[in-house]
Motif scaffolding. Structure first.
Motif, PDB file in Angstrom:
ATOM      1  N   THR A   1       0.832  -1.202   0.000  1.00 58.49           N
ATOM      2  CA  THR A   1       0.000   0.000   0.000  1.00 58.49           C
ATOM      3  C   THR A   1       0.866   1.252   0.000  1.00 58.49           C
ATOM      4  O   THR A   1       0.586   2.224  -0.718  1.00 58.49           O
ATOM      5  N   LEU A   2       1.938   1.237   0.786  1.00 57.40           N
ATOM      6  CA  LEU A   2       2.839   2.392   0.839  1.00 57.40           C
ATOM      7  C   LEU A   2       3.506   2.625  -0.516  1.00 57.40           C
ATOM      8  O   LEU A   2       3.608   3.772  -0.979  1.00 57.40           O
ATOM      9  N   HIS A   3       3.968   1.564  -1.166  1.00 56.54           N
ATOM     10  CA  HIS A   3       4.585   1.704  -2.487  1.00 56.54           C
ATOM     11  C   HIS A   3       3.591   2.290  -3.494  1.00 56.54           C
ATOM     12  O   HIS A   3       3.960   3.098  -4.351  1.00 56.54           O
ATOM     13  N   GLN A   4       2.343   1.903  -3.367  1.00 58.41           N
ATOM     14  CA  GLN A   4       1.310   2.433  -4.265  1.00 58.41           C
ATOM     15  C   GLN A   4       1.100   3.929  -4.015  1.00 58.41           C
ATOM     16  O   GLN A   4       0.979   4.720  -4.959  1.00 58.41           O
ATOM     17  N   ILE A   5       1.074   4.327  -2.756  1.00 57.94           N
ATOM     18  CA  ILE A   5       0.923   5.743  -2.406  1.00 57.94           C
ATOM     19  C   ILE A   5       2.086   6.561  -2.966  1.00 57.94           C
ATOM     20  O   ILE A   5       1.899   7.615  -3.578  1.00 57.94           O
ATOM     21  N   LEU A   6       3.301   6.059  -2.775  1.00 57.79           N
ATOM     22  CA  LEU A   6       4.493   6.790  -3.198  1.00 57.79           C
ATOM     23  C   LEU A   6       4.631   6.855  -4.715  1.00 57.79           C
ATOM     24  O   LEU A   6       5.280   7.763  -5.241  1.00 57.79           O
ATOM     25  N   SER A   7       4.024   5.912  -5.421  1.00 65.54           N
ATOM     26  CA  SER A   7       4.139   5.906  -6.883  1.00 65.54           C
ATOM     27  C   SER A   7       3.293   6.996  -7.536  1.00 65.54           C
ATOM     28  O   SER A   7       3.504   7.354  -8.690  1.00 65.54           O
ATOM     29  N   GLU A   8       2.344   7.542  -6.804  1.00 68.16           N
ATOM     30  CA  GLU A   8       1.420   8.521  -7.380  1.00 68.16           C
ATOM     31  C   GLU A   8       2.081   9.883  -7.594  1.00 68.16           C
ATOM     32  O   GLU A   8       1.971  10.476  -8.658  1.00 68.16           O
ATOM     33  N   ASN A   9       2.739  10.414  -6.579  1.00 68.17           N
ATOM     34  CA  ASN A   9       3.404  11.720  -6.689  1.00 68.17           C
ATOM     35  C   ASN A   9       4.498  11.782  -5.637  1.00 68.17           C
ATOM     36  O   ASN A   9       4.380  12.514  -4.654  1.00 68.17           O
TER      37      ASN A   9
END
Length: 216
Positions: free
Chosen positions: A26-34
Protein backbone atom coordinates in the motif's frame (compact mmCIF):
# COMPACT_ATOMS: atom_id res chain seq x y z
CA UNK A 1 0.16 -17.57 29.43
CA UNK A 2 3.53 -15.86 29.72
CA UNK A 3 4.36 -12.50 28.14
CA UNK A 4 6.62 -14.28 25.63
CA UNK A 5 3.90 -16.72 24.67
CA UNK A 6 1.44 -13.84 24.19
CA UNK A 7 3.94 -11.98 22.00
CA UNK A 8 4.47 -15.07 19.83
CA UNK A 9 0.71 -15.60 19.52
CA UNK A 10 0.08 -12.02 18.44
CA UNK A 11 3.03 -12.03 16.02
CA UNK A 12 1.71 -15.23 14.46
CA UNK A 13 -1.70 -13.60 14.08
CA UNK A 14 -0.17 -10.70 12.11
CA UNK A 15 1.89 -13.11 10.03
CA UNK A 16 -1.20 -15.13 9.14
CA UNK A 17 -2.74 -12.11 7.40
CA UNK A 18 0.61 -11.01 5.89
CA UNK A 19 0.05 -7.51 7.27
CA UNK A 20 3.66 -6.43 6.75
CA UNK A 21 3.42 -7.14 3.00
CA UNK A 22 0.04 -5.41 2.79
CA UNK A 23 1.47 -2.31 4.46
CA UNK A 24 4.53 -2.25 2.18
CA UNK A 25 2.41 -2.78 -0.95
CA UNK A 26 0.00 0.00 0.00
CA UNK A 27 2.84 2.39 0.84
CA UNK A 28 4.59 1.70 -2.49
CA UNK A 29 1.31 2.43 -4.27
CA UNK A 30 0.92 5.74 -2.41
CA UNK A 31 4.49 6.79 -3.20
CA UNK A 32 4.14 5.91 -6.88
CA UNK A 33 1.42 8.52 -7.38
CA UNK A 34 3.40 11.72 -6.69
CA UNK A 35 6.56 10.83 -4.76
CA UNK A 36 8.39 14.18 -4.68
CA UNK A 37 5.38 16.05 -3.33
CA UNK A 38 4.51 13.33 -0.82
CA UNK A 39 7.95 12.82 0.73
CA UNK A 40 8.77 16.38 1.68
CA UNK A 41 11.12 17.26 -1.16
CA UNK A 42 13.35 14.19 -0.78
CA UNK A 43 14.21 12.14 -3.85
CA UNK A 44 12.74 8.61 -3.82
CA UNK A 45 16.23 7.08 -3.82
CA UNK A 46 17.09 9.04 -0.65
CA UNK A 47 14.35 7.27 1.30
CA UNK A 48 14.86 4.01 3.18
CA UNK A 49 11.75 2.09 4.23
CA UNK A 50 11.92 -0.04 7.36
CA UNK A 51 9.40 -2.20 9.15
CA UNK A 52 8.94 -0.67 12.61
CA UNK A 53 6.75 -3.35 14.15
CA UNK A 54 3.17 -4.11 15.18
CA UNK A 55 0.99 -2.60 17.88
CA UNK A 56 -2.07 -4.27 19.36
CA UNK A 57 -4.66 -1.86 20.69
CA UNK A 58 -7.46 -3.14 22.91
CA UNK A 59 -10.28 -1.51 24.89
CA UNK A 60 -10.47 1.29 22.31
CA UNK A 61 -13.27 3.76 22.97
CA UNK A 62 -14.70 3.95 19.46
CA UNK A 63 -13.74 0.64 17.88
CA UNK A 64 -12.82 -2.95 18.55
CA UNK A 65 -9.30 -4.35 18.94
CA UNK A 66 -6.82 -3.15 16.33
CA UNK A 67 -3.56 -4.42 14.86
CA UNK A 68 -1.42 -1.46 13.78
CA UNK A 69 1.42 -2.16 11.31
CA UNK A 70 4.04 0.58 10.98
CA UNK A 71 6.57 1.25 8.19
CA UNK A 72 9.09 4.00 8.92
CA UNK A 73 10.62 6.36 6.35
CA UNK A 74 14.27 7.29 6.90
CA UNK A 75 17.12 9.21 5.26
CA UNK A 76 20.87 8.78 5.73
CA UNK A 77 22.26 10.80 8.62
CA UNK A 78 25.34 9.68 10.56
CA UNK A 79 24.34 11.32 13.84
CA UNK A 80 21.30 9.03 14.23
CA UNK A 81 21.13 5.44 15.42
CA UNK A 82 21.97 3.14 12.52
CA UNK A 83 22.84 6.23 10.43
CA UNK A 84 19.15 6.68 9.67
CA UNK A 85 17.10 9.77 10.51
CA UNK A 86 13.30 9.28 10.74
CA UNK A 87 11.31 11.65 8.53
CA UNK A 88 7.87 10.03 8.60
CA UNK A 89 5.87 6.82 8.66
CA UNK A 90 2.96 4.84 7.23
CA UNK A 91 0.54 3.01 9.53
CA UNK A 92 -2.04 0.41 8.53
CA UNK A 93 -4.82 -0.51 10.95
CA UNK A 94 -6.73 -3.78 10.67
CA UNK A 95 -9.09 -5.67 12.93
CA UNK A 96 -8.10 -9.02 14.43
CA UNK A 97 -9.40 -10.76 11.30
CA UNK A 98 -7.03 -8.81 9.06
CA UNK A 99 -9.68 -6.49 7.55
CA UNK A 100 -8.39 -2.99 6.87
CA UNK A 101 -10.00 -0.35 9.08
CA UNK A 102 -7.88 2.72 8.44
CA UNK A 103 -4.45 3.93 7.38
CA UNK A 104 -2.40 7.13 7.24
CA UNK A 105 0.80 8.45 5.74
CA UNK A 106 2.71 11.12 7.66
CA UNK A 107 5.81 13.16 6.75
CA UNK A 108 7.30 14.85 9.81
CA UNK A 109 10.45 16.38 8.29
CA UNK A 110 10.73 18.55 5.16
CA UNK A 111 14.02 18.45 3.26
CA UNK A 112 14.18 22.08 2.19
CA UNK A 113 12.84 23.49 5.44
CA UNK A 114 14.81 21.58 8.04
CA UNK A 115 18.21 22.05 6.37
CA UNK A 116 18.45 25.76 7.15
CA UNK A 117 15.69 26.11 9.77
CA UNK A 118 14.06 28.78 7.60
CA UNK A 119 10.97 29.16 9.78
CA UNK A 120 13.06 30.23 12.78
CA UNK A 121 14.91 32.77 10.63
CA UNK A 122 11.61 34.10 9.33
CA UNK A 123 10.12 34.44 12.83
CA UNK A 124 13.25 36.16 14.16
CA UNK A 125 13.22 38.66 11.28
CA UNK A 126 9.60 39.59 12.01
CA UNK A 127 10.48 40.15 15.67
CA UNK A 128 13.01 42.77 14.55
CA UNK A 129 10.60 44.55 12.20
CA UNK A 130 9.25 47.94 13.39
CA UNK A 131 5.45 47.57 13.56
CA UNK A 132 4.85 50.83 11.70
CA UNK A 133 6.24 49.18 8.55
CA UNK A 134 2.98 47.21 8.32
CA UNK A 135 0.96 50.36 7.59
CA UNK A 136 0.00 50.50 3.93
CA UNK A 137 1.03 54.11 3.51
CA UNK A 138 4.45 53.58 5.09
CA UNK A 139 7.45 53.95 2.79
CA UNK A 140 8.79 50.51 3.82
CA UNK A 141 5.52 48.62 3.37
CA UNK A 142 6.53 47.47 -0.11
CA UNK A 143 9.84 46.06 1.09
CA UNK A 144 8.16 44.24 3.98
CA UNK A 145 5.69 42.74 1.49
CA UNK A 146 8.56 41.44 -0.66
CA UNK A 147 10.28 39.88 2.36
CA UNK A 148 7.05 38.31 3.65
CA UNK A 149 6.12 36.83 0.28
CA UNK A 150 9.64 35.49 -0.26
CA UNK A 151 9.59 33.73 3.11
CA UNK A 152 6.04 32.44 2.77
CA UNK A 153 6.66 31.04 -0.72
CA UNK A 154 9.90 29.42 0.42
CA UNK A 155 8.14 27.70 3.33
CA UNK A 156 5.40 26.59 0.90
CA UNK A 157 8.15 25.15 -1.34
CA UNK A 158 7.20 27.49 -4.18
CA UNK A 159 10.88 28.13 -4.73
CA UNK A 160 10.77 29.93 -8.08
CA UNK A 161 8.22 32.39 -6.68
CA UNK A 162 10.34 32.87 -3.56
CA UNK A 163 13.34 33.67 -5.75
CA UNK A 164 11.38 36.29 -7.69
CA UNK A 165 10.47 38.18 -4.52
CA UNK A 166 13.99 37.84 -3.12
CA UNK A 167 15.20 39.57 -6.28
CA UNK A 168 12.59 42.33 -5.94
CA UNK A 169 13.62 42.91 -2.34
CA UNK A 170 17.28 43.15 -3.38
CA UNK A 171 16.44 45.63 -6.14
CA UNK A 172 14.50 47.69 -3.61
CA UNK A 173 17.55 47.79 -1.31
CA UNK A 174 19.74 48.99 -4.17
CA UNK A 175 17.55 52.06 -4.55
CA UNK A 176 16.41 52.78 -0.99
CA UNK A 177 17.80 51.37 2.24
CA UNK A 178 18.84 54.47 4.14
CA UNK A 179 15.44 54.89 5.77
CA UNK A 180 15.25 51.30 7.03
CA UNK A 181 15.80 50.52 10.69
CA UNK A 182 19.46 49.44 10.97
CA UNK A 183 18.80 46.23 12.90
CA UNK A 184 15.95 45.22 10.60
CA UNK A 185 18.05 46.05 7.54
CA UNK A 186 20.90 43.86 8.78
CA UNK A 187 18.61 40.91 9.52
CA UNK A 188 16.76 41.35 6.21
CA UNK A 189 20.00 41.18 4.23
CA UNK A 190 21.01 38.08 6.16
CA UNK A 191 17.62 36.44 5.53
CA UNK A 192 17.76 37.20 1.80
CA UNK A 193 21.33 35.90 1.58
CA UNK A 194 20.46 32.62 3.33
CA UNK A 195 17.53 31.95 1.00
CA UNK A 196 19.37 33.03 -2.15
CA UNK A 197 22.35 30.81 -1.42
CA UNK A 198 20.18 27.82 -0.65
CA UNK A 199 17.99 28.19 -3.75
CA UNK A 200 21.05 28.49 -5.99
CA UNK A 201 23.12 25.68 -4.45
CA UNK A 202 20.20 23.22 -4.55
CA UNK A 203 19.16 24.14 -8.11
CA UNK A 204 15.65 25.07 -6.98
CA UNK A 205 15.22 28.05 -9.36
CA UNK A 206 15.73 28.78 -13.05
CA UNK A 207 19.16 29.65 -14.48
CA UNK A 208 17.93 33.15 -15.35
CA UNK A 209 16.86 33.78 -11.77
CA UNK A 210 20.12 32.34 -10.43
CA UNK A 211 21.99 34.91 -12.47
CA UNK A 212 19.84 37.76 -11.16
CA UNK A 213 20.36 36.68 -7.54
CA UNK A 214 24.14 36.46 -7.95
CA UNK A 215 24.50 39.89 -9.57
CA UNK A 216 26.17 42.45 -7.36
Amino acid sequence: MTAQELELLLAERAKTFDLKKTAYDTLHQILSENPEELIGGFEPDEITLQFDGYQYLINKRYSGPIIRTKIGLYVKNEIYLGDLEPIGYYELETDLDGEVQDDWFIIEREKYLKDINIISHFQYLHQKMPLQYLKRNHVQHQFVSYISLAGTLFISKEFQGAGIFIHRAKVFLETDQSSLDKVYLKESKKFLKIMSKYLIENNLISEDLKQKLTEK
